[in-house]
Design a protein around this motif. Structure first.
Motif, PDB file in Angstrom:
ATOM      1  N   ARG A  99     -12.271   8.047  13.112  1.00  0.00           N
ATOM      2  CA  ARG A  99     -11.286   7.129  13.720  1.00  0.00           C
ATOM      3  C   ARG A  99     -10.418   7.881  14.731  1.00  0.00           C
ATOM      4  NH1 ARG A  99      -9.233   2.468   9.473  1.00  0.00           N
ATOM      5  NH2 ARG A  99     -11.207   2.243   8.378  1.00  0.00           N
TER       6      ARG A  99
ATOM      7  N   GLY B  83      -3.153   4.808   7.391  1.00  0.00           N
ATOM      8  CA  GLY B  83      -2.798   6.029   6.665  1.00  0.00           C
ATOM      9  C   GLY B  83      -3.383   6.218   5.280  1.00  0.00           C
ATOM     10  N   THR B  84      -3.963   5.174   4.678  1.00  0.00           N
ATOM     11  CA  THR B  84      -4.440   5.365   3.297  1.00  0.00           C
ATOM     12  C   THR B  84      -5.683   6.263   3.231  1.00  0.00           C
ATOM     13  OG1 THR B  84      -5.474   3.201   3.543  1.00  0.00           O
ATOM     14  CG2 THR B  84      -3.449   3.281   2.260  1.00  0.00           C
TER      15      THR B  84
ATOM     16  N   ASN C 265       0.855  -1.195   0.000  1.00  0.00           N
ATOM     17  CA  ASN C 265       0.000   0.000   0.000  1.00  0.00           C
ATOM     18  C   ASN C 265       0.892   1.246   0.000  1.00  0.00           C
ATOM     19  OD1 ASN C 265      -2.717  -0.626  -0.142  1.00  0.00           O
ATOM     20  ND2 ASN C 265      -2.866  -1.084   2.041  1.00  0.00           N
TER      21      ASN C 265
ATOM     22  N   VAL D 200      -3.197  -3.803  -4.592  1.00  0.00           N
ATOM     23  CA  VAL D 200      -3.781  -5.145  -4.414  1.00  0.00           C
ATOM     24  C   VAL D 200      -4.751  -5.064  -3.243  1.00  0.00           C
ATOM     25  CG1 VAL D 200      -3.315  -7.567  -3.842  1.00  0.00           C
ATOM     26  CG2 VAL D 200      -1.696  -6.296  -5.258  1.00  0.00           C
ATOM     27  N   SER D 201      -5.969  -5.452  -3.473  1.00  0.00           N
ATOM     28  CA  SER D 201      -6.953  -5.410  -2.388  1.00  0.00           C
ATOM     29  C   SER D 201      -7.626  -6.757  -2.202  1.00  0.00           C
ATOM     30  CB  SER D 201      -8.026  -4.354  -2.664  1.00  0.00           C
ATOM     31  OG  SER D 201      -9.017  -4.431  -1.644  1.00  0.00           O
TER      32      SER D 201
ATOM     33  N   GLY E 104      -8.073   1.748  14.716  1.00  0.00           N
ATOM     34  CA  GLY E 104      -6.709   1.890  14.195  1.00  0.00           C
ATOM     35  C   GLY E 104      -6.756   2.420  12.775  1.00  0.00           C
TER      36      GLY E 104
ATOM     37  N   HIS F 253      -9.593   3.644  -3.384  1.00  0.00           N
ATOM     38  CA  HIS F 253     -10.366   2.465  -2.937  1.00  0.00           C
ATOM     39  C   HIS F 253     -10.404   2.429  -1.411  1.00  0.00           C
ATOM     40  CE1 HIS F 253     -10.287  -1.570  -1.148  1.00  0.00           C
ATOM     41  NE2 HIS F 253     -11.146  -1.937  -2.101  1.00  0.00           N
TER      42      HIS F 253
ATOM     43  N   GLY G 224      -7.218  -8.413   1.208  1.00  0.00           N
ATOM     44  CA  GLY G 224      -6.720  -9.033   2.434  1.00  0.00           C
ATOM     45  C   GLY G 224      -6.082 -10.379   2.122  1.00  0.00           C
TER      46      GLY G 224
ATOM     47  N   LYS H 201      -5.709   2.570  -5.781  1.00  0.00           N
ATOM     48  CA  LYS H 201      -5.838   1.754  -4.556  1.00  0.00           C
ATOM     49  C   LYS H 201      -6.068   2.647  -3.338  1.00  0.00           C
ATOM     50  CE  LYS H 201      -6.071  -1.496  -1.658  1.00  0.00           C
ATOM     51  NZ  LYS H 201      -5.198  -1.748  -0.576  1.00  0.00           N
TER      52      LYS H 201
ATOM     53  N   ILE I 296     -12.084  -5.217  -0.790  1.00  0.00           N
ATOM     54  CA  ILE I 296     -12.854  -5.017   0.447  1.00  0.00           C
ATOM     55  C   ILE I 296     -14.191  -4.308   0.170  1.00  0.00           C
ATOM     56  CG2 ILE I 296     -12.764  -4.006   2.790  1.00  0.00           C
ATOM     57  CD1 ILE I 296     -10.691  -6.266   2.283  1.00  0.00           C
TER      58      ILE I 296
END
Ligand code: 6PG
Length: 473
Positions: free
Chosen positions: A289, A263-264, A102, A127-128, A260, A187, A130, A184, A367
């Motif tokens: 958050r 940062g994205t 990421n 890439v998403s 948590g 996203h 998980g 990404k 996700i």
């Protein structure tokens, strides 16, 4: 026997991706800095002769066929830079480095530029999905040199990615340099918004309707059969039903309410500010958050700043239906913001992003996967130059139909002092966007008064600026 591709980094994502590649009959060499991890992976998970574990960087590099293709599945930021620096001297001209972490897209642009000077082709790949997605088929957003992509990576990435029902891969070449990581990032910003909107619905069901976890799970399960059907709604229902292993309670009630973040979502919000594109739903999801993370302060404040008088909702069924409309309308509005940001980035960076195709990449594997993304594809198919998804015929109709319930939910939350920043910010964005006239005329007058910042007039061409001497001094 040399391997077609290498995976550097055997965290959960690296391991899953290597297994996925081998399961599709490509030979893959793997390397991890600490040998224990590689040994454990080799012992527990490697069943295929297609995977070659290696125990030094030199061995790893020498195991790869030419041109070498190396996937980096490592921590974004300084770690990625350090690893690139350490392996580049071992590479040859024409070799290919692929960053599947990421990474921040500006880092990807910088790395792309400096590696090109050394004749190394660099790909930034979002890439998403998980751990499970990486193993069974993620959504893949690749960017870099198109010719090399087509020659060496396209077939592999298409086959390991998720696929839609009609068999299309959830992978498509995005564009040059940092575009894959940018897409990404957006996203993930949208993911933050989706997650927060669902959490706000949960909060209202819990604190205003006083429903228990099983009743709430039933509602999310029902929503998952309709237009809100998505991975995140589906797992929400399952989370609500899960019992705790350590107590007799539900697990969700034992989890501390401190979010948590890596940062994205913050990067996406910063991008909105930098490029002057309003993405309040996404930005509020990040702030939500932040507020959640100061739990001890909130506990103190809750003792000193009491809740307002509570208004009971009489018709619970109607409120639940209104809430479904509020969640759906907020979702449309949030995606409208995300896609507007993508359109602006495409223009600013000359990326020529295909927004409809991007929505299909997210249809499965990632996700935010949802049926809903097909409607976005249709909207861009009908009008490739659509300025805002809120103006697409189908979304326009759906949002106008949802508006009454949406407003009722916001009013109820505000009356009862329930914090629902994303549903509210979405409605406020909608109201701002559909306003012919905003009070910015007054704002411009103020700026002109105290700073001589000038203003445009409604009755003069836009290229003319005016200043008024507002006071004598
Ligand atoms: C994905 C996820 C993945 C990760 C996020 C979580 O698409 O697979 O987005 O990238 O789960 O980084 O981000 P936070 O830790 O910031 O919630």
């Amino acid at each position: 026997m040399k391997s077609y591709i290498g995976v550097y980094g055997l965290g959960v994502m690296g391991q899953s991706l290597a297994l996925n590649i081998a399961n599709h009959n490509y030979s893959v060499a793997v390397y991890n800095r600490s040998t224990d991890v590689t040994e454990k992976f080799a012992k527990d998970r490697i069943q295929s002769r297609k995977i070659t574990p290696t125990y030094s960087v030199e061995q790893f590099i020498n195991t790869l066929e030419s041109p070498r293709k190396i996937i980096l599945m490592v921590k974004a930021g300084a770690v990625t830079d350090a690893i690139i620096e350490s392996i580049v001297p071992l590479l040859s001209a024409g070799d290919i480095l692929i960053d599947c972490g990421n990474s921040y897209y500006k880092d990807t642009i910088r790395r792309n530029k400096s590696l090109l000077e050394k004749n190394i082709h660099f790909f930034g790949v979002g890439v998403s999905g998980g751990e499970r997605g990486a193993l069974e088929g993620p959504s893949i957003m690749p960017s870099g040199d198109e010719a090399n992509y087509n020659l060496y990576l396209r077939d592999l990435f298409n086959v390991i990615s998720a696929h839609t029902e009609d068999g299309s891969p959830c992978c498509d070449y995005i564009g040059p340099d940092g575009s894959g990581h940018y897409v990404k990032m957006v996203h993930n910003g949208i993911e933050y918004g989706d997650i927060q909107i669902i959490c706000e619905a949960y909060q209202l069901l819990k604190s205003v309707l006083h429903l228990n976890n099983e009743e709430m799970a039933d509602i999310f399960e029902k929503w998952n059969k309709g237009r809100l059907s998505s991975f995140l709604i589906e797992i929400t229902a399952q989370i609500l039903r899960r019992k705790d292993d350590l107590t007799d309670n539900y697990l969700v009630d034992m989890i501390l309410d401190e979010a948590g973040q890596k940062g994205t979502g913050k990067w996406t919000s910063m991008e909105g500010l930098d490029s002057g594109i309003a993405i309040p739903t996404i930005a509020e999801s990040v702030f939500a958050r932040c507020l959640s993370a100061i739990k001890p302060q909130r506990v103190q404040a809750s003792k000193q700043l009491p809740l307002p008088k509570q208004f009971e909702v009489e018709d619970k069924e109607k409120f639940i239906a209104d809430l479904e409309e509020a969640v759906y309308a907020s979702k449309i509005t949030s995606y409208a913001q995300g896609f507007t940001l993508l359109a602006e980035a495409s223009k600013e960076n000359n990326w020529d992003l295909k927004l409809g195709n991007i929505s299909l990449l997210w249809r499965e594997g990632c996700i935010i996967r949802a049926q809903f993304l097909e409607k976005i594809k249709q909207a861009f198919d009908q009008d490739a130059n659509l300025t805002n998804l809120l103006l697409a015929q189908q979304f326009k109709e759906e949002i106008i139909n949802a508006e009454k319930g949406w407003r009722n939910v916001v009013v109820t939350a505000i009356q009862n002092g329930v914090y629902i920043p994303c549903i509210t910010a979405s409605l406020q964005y909608y109201d701002g966007y559909r306003s012919e006239r905003l009070p910015a005329n007054l704002l411009q007058a103020q700026r002109d008064w105290f700073g001589a910042h000038t203003y445009h007039r409604v009755d003069k061409p836009h290229d003319q600026s005016f200043h008024t001497q507002w006071e004598e001094f």
